[in-house]
Enzyme design. Structure first.
Site, mmCIF file in Angstrom:
data_model
loop_
_atom_site.group_PDB
_atom_site.id
_atom_site.type_symbol
_atom_site.label_atom_id
_atom_site.label_comp_id
_atom_site.label_asym_id
_atom_site.label_seq_id
_atom_site.Cartn_x
_atom_site.Cartn_y
_atom_site.Cartn_z
ATOM 1 N N HIS A 132 27.765 47.714 15.858
ATOM 2 C CA HIS A 132 27.246 47.124 14.618
ATOM 3 C C HIS A 132 27.656 45.672 14.375
ATOM 4 C CE1 HIS A 132 26.251 51.235 13.977
ATOM 5 N NE2 HIS A 132 26.115 51.215 12.671
ATOM 6 N N GLY A 181 22.489 48.458 18.395
ATOM 7 C CA GLY A 181 22.320 49.893 18.134
ATOM 8 C C GLY A 181 21.678 50.183 16.784
ATOM 9 N N HIS A 182 22.084 49.465 15.781
ATOM 10 C CA HIS A 182 21.537 49.697 14.443
ATOM 11 C C HIS A 182 20.742 48.468 14.015
ATOM 12 C CE1 HIS A 182 20.891 50.748 10.337
ATOM 13 N NE2 HIS A 182 21.743 51.749 10.320
ATOM 14 N N HIS A 247 17.314 57.910 14.525
ATOM 15 C CA HIS A 247 17.983 57.658 13.257
ATOM 16 C C HIS A 247 16.990 57.025 12.268
ATOM 17 C CE1 HIS A 247 20.713 55.551 10.487
ATOM 18 N NE2 HIS A 247 21.689 56.352 10.904
ATOM 19 N N GLU A 299 21.091 62.000 11.675
ATOM 20 C CA GLU A 299 20.682 61.290 10.456
ATOM 21 C C GLU A 299 19.222 60.856 10.575
ATOM 22 O OE1 GLU A 299 24.385 59.320 8.382
ATOM 23 O OE2 GLU A 299 23.789 58.129 10.118
ATOM 24 N N GLU A 315 18.394 60.594 3.615
ATOM 25 C CA GLU A 315 19.390 59.593 3.222
ATOM 26 C C GLU A 315 18.760 58.574 2.270
ATOM 27 O OE1 GLU A 315 21.403 57.764 6.524
ATOM 28 O OE2 GLU A 315 22.087 56.081 5.286
ATOM 29 N N CYS A 317 19.352 55.491 1.912
ATOM 30 C CA CYS A 317 19.000 54.258 2.633
ATOM 31 C C CYS A 317 17.659 54.380 3.347
ATOM 32 C CB CYS A 317 20.068 53.927 3.678
ATOM 33 S SG CYS A 317 21.630 53.394 2.981
ATOM 34 N N CYS A 383 26.969 53.003 2.877
ATOM 35 C CA CYS A 383 25.746 52.201 2.973
ATOM 36 C C CYS A 383 24.805 52.472 1.796
ATOM 37 C CB CYS A 383 25.033 52.503 4.283
ATOM 38 S SG CYS A 383 24.838 54.271 4.580
ATOM 39 N N CYS A 384 24.781 53.721 1.321
ATOM 40 C CA CYS A 384 23.793 54.059 0.286
ATOM 41 C C CYS A 384 24.096 53.401 -1.058
ATOM 42 C CB CYS A 384 23.674 55.565 0.159
ATOM 43 S SG CYS A 384 22.995 56.331 1.647
#
Lengths: 608, 608
Positions: A132, A181-182, A247, A299, A315, A317, A383-384
């Site tokens: 990340h 990755g994200h 994801h 997720e 989620e 997010c 994160c949310c």
């Protein structure tokens, strides 16, 4: 796809939109007065902010928390910046300036910035694409752009540019490969490009998108064979994407960036993939709440139509990601079906994430609970909460759009705005409505100059029938295209549009391939999905509740239910009476069970 | 069934109800100004009236027409009488008096009256139970009661009583058996009983009901083995009726009489049969228009769920019969589900029988036509025109009812009325509404004396959701029972009820066992069933029309469409636009195809 098919509408930014309703306005005030403060405090008490001071050498101690925790600080700053744009707050700005100083100080000489690696593993930089580093960098860039727009202060923006330049110096054609990755950096670079005009940021974003799907991915995630590259959308080149995988949040951020690049380059090369994956998400993988991602395992996504209720992950997010992506799609194509998804997610799966008090959050948003699921004030992976902190202050972005020949109304929210149409004709819009509690919408259109242009009114997909009047008369100068009623005429100061969207209680059934909902029905009214909660229905037994599709409902506005909401009470003969509340409201009173989908009781009615 | 279950509400007669709307009022005026005149003229030109003069020896010549033609003259007189009750018309009264003189003169010494037998076959009286002798007598009695109530003139009433006494002298316990092939006399005798107080008429009616199902039936019908006794409900004793059989109009008149007798004797012996056959008719044998009787073969019923559209018979008289029967059921049980059927039939399957001009009539009311089906100005068997002539002026009967603890509003029709509740408390009711075009209903309740009583508001079965306010405030003093919202409170002069019935366009599906409608949908808004007619949809091809259930409709009030009506225009992306009109309106403009049920086009929507 032909480029000529692109509508390329422009967003009317929330800074040009005044929201004066009783639905969103109170949420925005709570966000400003409670949520932002709470998130800043959590970032302090958990060491997230201190990590920057430590990395800068201004403070002693080890890195605290998880390697991507920097991102939460950036996201709260971004949310605070949005809030400052509409509601100045010197104290808040002062607080942010101090944090910005630490962030700037934490940036390394060459521009690198990620406090985890600086403090914990300087030798491990860029060795695991799942760590990340660029994800955090992306959120820094979004925060920097927002804070610059809010205050005109360049300091954080300079940090962001220095970081982007650093990335650009290491990665790219002929340089190192990288598959972050994200996803997040890709859309963030676009924002940086727009505000700086620096083409390299656009090219780097596109290059990062094109890196995916060629086996360049390296890191812990890529080794997990039950996940594999698909987990982070690295299984196929992005142009070849057909269905959603992996994801959920990562997928949404990826599609958002693809739409941004398509728009920035006015290129249609990503459009087939975007259109195909949209169909797959919205027609086979979306909950009635606009939530996505059925399982906590990855997720994310499993198989088409796999939409369990109690174990739904959904989620917060990811629902926000649905709004971000569909907003880009709506602007690209000028099609209301994308705004339908925005509305579905905003009024249900996103809003449920935030408690009425503003200081508690759902990470996971199931559609059924036996009573054990509750909001928390913070999460290790938070994160949310921080995504809500930046989303709620910017909801004004989704209400109006500037089309090539006028303007479009995407959401019905009481308030005012102004849109520039044609040659600098500033059109004042006054919207009067009690939406989402009532389908009646009044619009006063006041152009600077009398001129012919289009006012497009979205007819929501939940709405089966509607009436429209212009200056009190049935109007015939209208066409219907892509989900919009197109009122094209010569508009004069003070012209009045009345739109009456029939808003009855609706019994909803899921596609028969959705195993979990076979023989079940859900209740919706307008954009609001309803649920049964124990506190209003002690006499019912979770999981054993039946409802007939010919049930009749008494619609009651309860001004004392949170900020005021419409409840639905069944009045069918025989039934014990059930009371339904909006899904987004649940778990704000006495804890208990909650159910959205109910088993359908057979009716012997000949016509249904 | 316990007697205690009987509500025994009282009808508020149309003479106490002023209808001031734009829907029924114009129909009633056309009825008075056009339909009645047209029917009288046809009765003259076809010799129906002359037959009486001939039978009286006042005129030369043979009997003209069919053996039951007397009944048409009686039915037009009945309709004219109703019309006189609300709108005096000396010329019309004068005309009727002349006809009454001939009718009286045609009555034989012993009281017998049926011009066909008097003129054609005096020796064949009472030899064939299918020859409608008592059917004609019944309609005479209904006309006589109506004309007496309208004018106070006894002459026709005396003829009717003399005829009833004549029947009573021949038929009954220890006298001759009789099963009248076409029911009507049974309910007519009840009317005669109510106005004269003569118990013998009640007993004769009950005896005639009890005669059925014991093999007493004699005549041409009973010999047709493919019909048999079931054709005229002579297959089982009436108490044992479970399902509907045979000729639709006959069945409706029978059930109406059974309900009348149950009410008059406050006996529950017929209730199980009535409840059972009602379920069978309404849940398995009724068209969406409220029409009944799928086939012309027996002008009646076949098997459960056999509801073909193009070949539907749906005789206008049968739909009127549904209203007559369900009105009795509503008053007996105080249950709104019977008023739902009344409304469904009145606004669709009955009203379609009458042309907008008022001088053309459907005998048969199909739900689909390739263009060959049209109204005629008269029929050899003209029961339908003359039934409309007496039905339309009396629609005020179905709007309000007096309950044991107050009043009930069964239909929403703009106008005024008065109902006596409790101890002679006269309650003035003012109803303001644009129903059936709009679901908003305002009611001003003005009792003579402030007092506690119930105002029951029917929540129509088509309505999924509603709101109600009393004097502007959400009210909690309400319960819901048997389809009524029960507002029980102390009512003061000028109290205001606001009822908002959500009235969206609704996609209707038929029970899956209805073969004809598998994979088809119909469109309804409020009580109004819609259809596609060629004149508005030249681009469509009859029988080949598809509609998706997620179609959206623009609702437009067209003030120039007949008396003004709401049309529905589809606005779904992709579709060529379709324009729907209310079913009752079809075949009033350019002739062409018509379809109510349309093949459903699949949608890939995840939620529908």
């Amino acid at each position: 796809m032909q480029q000529t098919k692109l509508a390329n509408w422009e967003q009317v930014p929330f800074t040009k939109v005044n929201i004066a309703d009783t639905f969103w306005r109170p949420r925005m005030e709570v966000l400003q007065n409670v949520t932002l403060k709470a998130c800043f405090e959590k970032c302090e008490t958990t060491g997230r902010i201190a990590n920057f001071a430590k990395a800068a050498g201004l403070m002693e101690g080890k890195f605290e928390g998880i390697y991507f925790d920097d991102s939460d600080v950036y996201k709260v700053i971004e949310g605070a910046a949005y809030s400052l744009m509409t509601t100045p707050d010197p104290a808040l700005e002062e607080k942010i300036d101090r944090i910005v100083d630490w962030i700037a100080a934490a940036q390394e000489e060459d521009g690198y910035l990620c406090t985890y690696f600086t403090l914990e593993a300087p030798d491990k930089k860029w060795t695991d694409m799942e760590k990340h580093e660029m994800y955090c960098g992306g959120h820094l860039m979004e925060a920097a752009v927002a804070y610059y727009e809010a205050t005109g202060k360049r300091k954080l923006l300079d940090v962001a540019c220095k970081l982007a330049d650093h990335y650009d110096s290491i990665f790219g054609p002929g340089k190192r490969h990288w598959v972050e990755g994200h996803e997040e950096i890709e859309l963030a670079l676009l924002k940086l490009y727009r505000i700086t005009g620096e083409e390299r940021y656009l090219h780097l974003s596109e290059w990062l998108l094109e890196e995916r799907g060629h086996g360049h991915g390296v890191g812990m995630i890529w080794e997990k064979e039950d996940w594999g590259p698909a987990y982070c959308q690295d299984d196929v080149p992005v142009k070849e994407i057909k269905t959603v995988k992996g994801h959920a949040v990562r997928a949404m951020y990826l599609y958002t960036a693809m739409a941004d690049v398509a728009r920035a380059k006015n290129s249609d090369s990503y459009l087939p993939a975007l259109l195909s994956v949209w169909e797959n998400v919205v027609h086979k993988n979306m909950y009635i709440t606009g939530g996505i991602g059925p399982t906590h395992q990855n997720e994310g996504f499993t198989e088409d139509y796999d939409l369990p209720n109690e174990s739904a992950y959904c989620e917060t997010c990811a629902a926000i990601g649905m709004v971000l992506w569909n907003q880009r799609m709506n602007l690209l194509f000028g099609d209301a079906k994308y705004a339908d998804v925005i509305e579905r997610a905003m009024y249900n799966g996103v809003l449920s994430g935030l408690s009425h008090s503003g200081d508690k959050f759902f990470y996971v948003n199931p559609l059924a609970s036996n009573g054990g699921h509750h909001r928390k004030s913070w999460y290790n992976v938070s994160c949310c909460p921080t995504n809500l902190a930046r989303f709620i202050p910017s909801i004004g972005n989704y209400i109006y759009a500037k089309s090539n020949d006028g303007l479009a109304v995407n959401l019905y929210v009481n308030g005012t705005s102004e849109v520039v149409v044609r040659e600098n004709n500033v059109v004042q819009i006054e919207q009067k409505t009690e939406y989402p509690w009532n389908g009646k919408v009044g619009l006063v259109i006041t152009p600077d100059v009398t001129d012919e242009f289009s006012v497009k009114l979205r007819i929501p997909s939940w709405c089966k029938s509607y009436q429209v009047l212009v200056n009190g008369a049935k109007t015939d100068i209208l066409s219907y295209e892509k989900g919009y009623l197109n009122l094209r005429r010569v508009w004069e100061k003070g012209d009045i549009i009345e739109l009456l969207l029939d808003m009855p209680v609706k019994v909803v059934r899921a596609h028969p391939l959705v195993q979990a909902n076979i023989g079940h029905i859900a209740i919706q009214r307008g954009p609001i999905v309803y649920c049964l909660e124990e506190v209003d229905n002690h006499h019912l037994q979770y999981g054993n509740i039946e409802l007939s599709s010919d049930t009749q409902f008494q619609v009651k506005y309860q001004k004392d239910l949170l900020d005021g909401a419409i409840t639905l009470t069944t009045t069918s003969a025989g039934d014990e009476s059930y009371t339904f509340i909006p899904y987004y409201i649940w778990d704000n009173r006495d804890p208990g069970f909650m159910q959205v989908w109910l088993r359908e009781r057979e009716t012997d009615a000949l016509y249904r």
